[in-house]
Design an enzyme around this catalytic site. Structure first.
Site, PDB file in Angstrom:
ATOM      1  N   LYS A 181       0.792  -1.651  -0.103  1.00 60.87           N
ATOM      2  CA  LYS A 181       0.018  -0.307   0.125  1.00 60.87           C
ATOM      3  C   LYS A 181       0.897   1.112  -0.145  1.00 60.87           C
ATOM      4  O   LYS A 181       1.506   1.333   0.982  1.00 60.87           O
ATOM      5  CB  LYS A 181      -0.853  -0.003   1.285  1.00 60.87           C
ATOM      6  CG  LYS A 181      -1.910   1.166   1.809  1.00 60.87           C
ATOM      7  CD  LYS A 181      -3.193   1.727   0.139  1.00 60.87           C
ATOM      8  CE  LYS A 181      -3.791   2.987   0.219  1.00 60.87           C
ATOM      9  NZ  LYS A 181      -4.316   2.702   1.270  1.00 60.87           N
TER      10      LYS A 181
ATOM     11  N   HIS B 297       0.652   5.054   0.554  1.00 56.09           N
ATOM     12  CA  HIS B 297      -0.465   6.230   1.033  1.00 56.09           C
ATOM     13  C   HIS B 297       0.271   7.887   1.124  1.00 56.09           C
ATOM     14  O   HIS B 297       1.472   7.331   1.741  1.00 56.09           O
ATOM     15  CB  HIS B 297      -0.785   5.986   2.288  1.00 56.09           C
ATOM     16  CG  HIS B 297      -2.139   6.028   2.691  1.00 56.09           C
ATOM     17  ND1 HIS B 297      -1.722   7.503   3.707  1.00 56.09           N
ATOM     18  CD2 HIS B 297      -3.694   5.819   2.977  1.00 56.09           C
ATOM     19  CE1 HIS B 297      -3.212   7.683   3.984  1.00 56.09           C
ATOM     20  NE2 HIS B 297      -4.295   6.873   3.063  1.00 56.09           N
TER      21      HIS B 297
ATOM     22  N   HIS C  47      -3.390   5.365  -1.941  1.00 51.71           N
ATOM     23  CA  HIS C  47      -3.806   6.406  -2.383  1.00 51.71           C
ATOM     24  C   HIS C  47      -3.248   7.755  -2.565  1.00 51.71           C
ATOM     25  O   HIS C  47      -1.587   7.374  -1.306  1.00 51.71           O
ATOM     26  CB  HIS C  47      -4.162   6.542  -0.500  1.00 51.71           C
ATOM     27  CG  HIS C  47      -4.897   7.686   0.012  1.00 51.71           C
ATOM     28  ND1 HIS C  47      -5.165   7.246   1.168  1.00 51.71           N
ATOM     29  CD2 HIS C  47      -4.516   9.234  -0.251  1.00 51.71           C
ATOM     30  CE1 HIS C  47      -5.701   8.431   1.628  1.00 51.71           C
ATOM     31  NE2 HIS C  47      -4.784  10.194   1.040  1.00 51.71           N
TER      32      HIS C  47
ATOM     33  N   HIS D 124     -10.557   5.070  -2.926  1.00 48.69           N
ATOM     34  CA  HIS D 124     -11.475   5.965  -2.954  1.00 48.69           C
ATOM     35  C   HIS D 124     -10.943   7.345  -4.388  1.00 48.69           C
ATOM     36  O   HIS D 124     -10.613   8.301  -3.861  1.00 48.69           O
ATOM     37  CB  HIS D 124     -11.181   6.558  -1.626  1.00 48.69           C
ATOM     38  CG  HIS D 124     -10.523   6.572  -1.506  1.00 48.69           C
ATOM     39  ND1 HIS D 124      -9.295   7.904  -1.280  1.00 48.69           N
ATOM     40  CD2 HIS D 124     -10.140   6.277   0.095  1.00 48.69           C
ATOM     41  CE1 HIS D 124      -8.222   7.205  -0.578  1.00 48.69           C
ATOM     42  NE2 HIS D 124      -8.441   6.794   0.547  1.00 48.69           N
TER      43      HIS D 124
ATOM     44  N   HIS E 175      -7.003  11.700  10.176  1.00 47.34           N
ATOM     45  CA  HIS E 175      -5.442  11.660   9.225  1.00 47.34           C
ATOM     46  C   HIS E 175      -5.362  12.532  10.594  1.00 47.34           C
ATOM     47  O   HIS E 175      -4.466  13.358  10.481  1.00 47.34           O
ATOM     48  CB  HIS E 175      -5.571  12.047   7.835  1.00 47.34           C
ATOM     49  CG  HIS E 175      -6.547  11.340   6.942  1.00 47.34           C
ATOM     50  ND1 HIS E 175      -5.456  10.037   6.170  1.00 47.34           N
ATOM     51  CD2 HIS E 175      -7.486  10.781   6.434  1.00 47.34           C
ATOM     52  CE1 HIS E 175      -6.311   9.175   5.239  1.00 47.34           C
ATOM     53  NE2 HIS E 175      -6.988   9.848   4.992  1.00 47.34           N
TER      54      HIS E 175
ATOM     55  N   ASP F 156     -12.595   0.727   3.401  1.00 47.53           N
ATOM     56  CA  ASP F 156     -12.477   1.921   4.307  1.00 47.53           C
ATOM     57  C   ASP F 156     -12.333   1.711   5.966  1.00 47.53           C
ATOM     58  O   ASP F 156     -12.927   2.752   6.747  1.00 47.53           O
ATOM     59  CB  ASP F 156     -12.494   3.523   3.780  1.00 47.53           C
ATOM     60  CG  ASP F 156     -11.363   4.420   3.866  1.00 47.53           C
ATOM     61  OD1 ASP F 156     -10.289   4.185   4.717  1.00 47.53           O
ATOM     62  OD2 ASP F 156     -11.218   4.993   3.075  1.00 47.53           O
TER      63      ASP F 156
END
Length: 571
Positions: free
Chosen positions: A221, A223, A250, A276, A324, A364
């Site tokens: 991943k 991000h 992401h 997303h 976040h 998510d």
């Protein structure tokens, strides 16, 4: 010759070819395209019914001598799959779907393809709908309680990353490094849920990435909270190409290291799974959505923005600040949050799903998404789009099969393809693992009737255990025998990359579950995805944020009322 009305036939054996079912309280109607059972020879269990010894059940063949005898048959059920909407008996043996057709006793019944034997159990599917178990590829493993919440919604496979409620897990779907990967594989070993873990795709050299793949990560991943730079994306994809795993991304909301064009260049035509992709969950502002038109990009949505409603934009700001680790007292943090929440791109997202441009839905979980609402929200989008856009090509006002098959693919076969596990799960077909969800039509998409993992019932609606029959209130979702003891070792799967299996990771960690390899990822294109592989030109106006597909403005109205909502959760 004896005959009966369609209504009488449906009440006894379930609907047949040409009959239509309304899916819960949506405006969607499924029409049965084919009936694989044989009229007059239907296998029905119960007092005075067909499946009795010497009648519908064979009484002399043993399971050992006849490899076609299933352990379980689901009778007369409506299969709703990307491949079709049809009626059939489903045979399951050793946790695998072994037959789709007509079940019965070959000694007394003509045309049967699935022999019912002494060792066969029966699940009555008359009047019910069967789908493949759902697959969620965007899991933040923050709380173990997510697993039951997902399971009782119809999800049977969870892919993602995390270590619990650490700050980085609450923000990113990453299980970083061999120690955390091994501990999570051990932790997840006993749950009735298929599992795959994503490692951290953030490094400046290949070795730390390879370490995680050898430890058991089936993907990397990338991000923005760890730094989604072009160099990071390029390196992760290079390692993924070597080991045949997926990279999920992401992208960089703030455009610090480059714009969407920079990310497109870094990807370099290689297959990648974008999360997303609309952008409210994160990604290049305002035009990350444009990547959904690329032939090598497998685009997913997360469920907070699905469907677009009058409340969607308002709820997102606080949600984003928490997920976040942003400070509402810092203007720059507030500006960061505001840049991600754009009415125009959110309004386009539902339409892109309806056109088959967005291919996958996911949650998510607890990180700007609801783990138990992937399936609900997928069907809410389908309903909203029918109301606003009318029937899809080939559908009618009374039959929505093309739209239904497109939407069921978004949380079954397409995420399975994206993660290289479609040879095992993701559809109702022979040879696949029997992860199946049974629904009453009136509760379709919102509350399953029964969930099977590897052919064994692991959770179901069940009444008071102290009552005289199974149905007295309170009827609740309750774990069944397949969730206990060592049953999960055979009815649930841990997915690993080939290199981790070859290195003996399951044996080293003492894993007791079924192990399956993920593969075939690096040769995928968007055209590999079922019924959702459109690749138009997508443009976002940098000032107005309007979205255009091949030059045409794409938007929709926010829904004020939804199906599959309050009326199903009053008690």
């Amino acid at each position: 010759m004896f005959s009966m009305s369609r209504k009488q036939h449906a009440s006894m054996y379930g609907p047949t070819t040409g009959d239509r079912l309304r899916l819960a309280d949506t405006g969607l109607f499924a029409e049965i395209e084919e009936d694989l059972t044989i009229a007059g020879e239907e296998a029905v269990f119960g007092g005075g019914k067909v499946v009795r010894v010497g009648m519908g059940q064979n009484g002399h063949r043993t399971r050992e001598e006849d490899p076609d005898i299933p352990d379980t048959v689901i009778t007369n059920v409506i299969v709703l799959d990307w491949s079709g909407i049809y009626k059939a008996d489903i045979g399951i043996r050793d946790g695998i779907i072994t037959g789709i057709g007509h079940a019965g006793n070959p000694d007394t019944m003509d045309g049967g393809t699935i022999p019912i034997g002494v060792s066969t159990d029966i699940i009555a599917g008359e009047g019910k709908v069967l789908t493949a178990g759902g697959i969620d590829t965007h899991i933040h493993f923050i709380s173990p309680e997510q697993i039951e919440a997902a399971l009782v919604s119809g999800i049977t496979t969870m892919i993602g990353g995390g270590t619990g409620p650490s700050e980085s897990t609450k923000a990113t779907t990453i299980t970083p490094g061999p120690w955390h990967i091994h501990q999570m594989l051990r932790s997840l070993d006993g749950f009735p849920m298929n599992i795959g873990l994503l490692g951290k795709g953030h490094a400046t050299a290949s070795a730390p990435l390879i370490d995680q793949i050898r430890a058991g990560a089936i993907g990397l991943k990338v991000h923005e909270d760890w730094g989604a730079t072009p160099a990071t994306i390029d390196l992760s994809l290079s390692v993924a190409d070597e080991f045949d795993i997926q990279v999920a991304v992401h992208t960089d909301t703030l455009n610090e290291a480059g714009f969407v064009e920079s990310t497109r260049e870094a990807i370099g035509g290689r297959v990648i799974h974008t999360f997303h992709t609309e952008g409210a969950g994160g990604g290049h502002a305002p035009d990350i959505i444009a990547l959904a038109g690329e032939p090598n990009v497998l685009p997913a949505s997360t469920n907070p923005t699905l469907p677009y409603t009058v409340n969607t934009v308002e709820e997102h700001l606080d949600m984003l600040m928490v997920c976040h680790h942003l400070n509402p007292d810092v203007p720059e943090d507030v500006a960061f949050a505001d840049s991600r929440i754009r009415t125009e791109t959110i309004a386009a997202e539902d339409v892109l799903h309806d056109m088959g441009i967005f291919s996958i839905t996911s949650s998510d979980s607890q990180a700007m998404g609801r783990v138990g609402e992937v399936i609900i929200r997928t069907w809410q989008v389908a309903d909203s789009m029918k109301r606003q856009r009318g029937p899809l090509e080939g559908d009618t006002a009374d039959s929505d099969n093309n739209r239904i098959k497109r939407y069921v693919a978004k949380y079954t076969i397409n995420p399975a393809l994206a993660q290289g596990i479609s040879h095992v799960v993701g559809s109702v077909e022979t040879g696949k693992f029997a992860d199946l969800v049974l629904w009453e039509p009136k509760f379709f998409g919102v509350k399953p009737f029964m969930i099977l993992k590897g052919g064994q019932v692991v959770n179901s609606i069940m009444g008071d255990a102290g009552a005289s029959i199974p149905t007295p209130q309170p009827e609740l979702y309750r774990p069944m025998f397949g969730s206990y003891g060592s049953a999960t070792s055979s009815n649930s799967i841990t997915f690993l990359p080939r290199v981790a299996i070859a290195a003996g990771i399951p044996e080293q960690l003492g894993l007791n579950r079924r192990i399956e390899e993920c593969h075939g990822i690096r040769t995928l294109t968007k055209q590999s995805l079922k019924l959702n592989g459109e690749t138009p030109s997508i443009h976002v106006d940098p000032e107005t944020y309007e979205v255009r597909i091949d030059g045409a403005l794409i938007t929709c109205e926010p829904a004020e009322k939804l199906p599959l909502a309050q009326r199903y959760f009053l008690f």
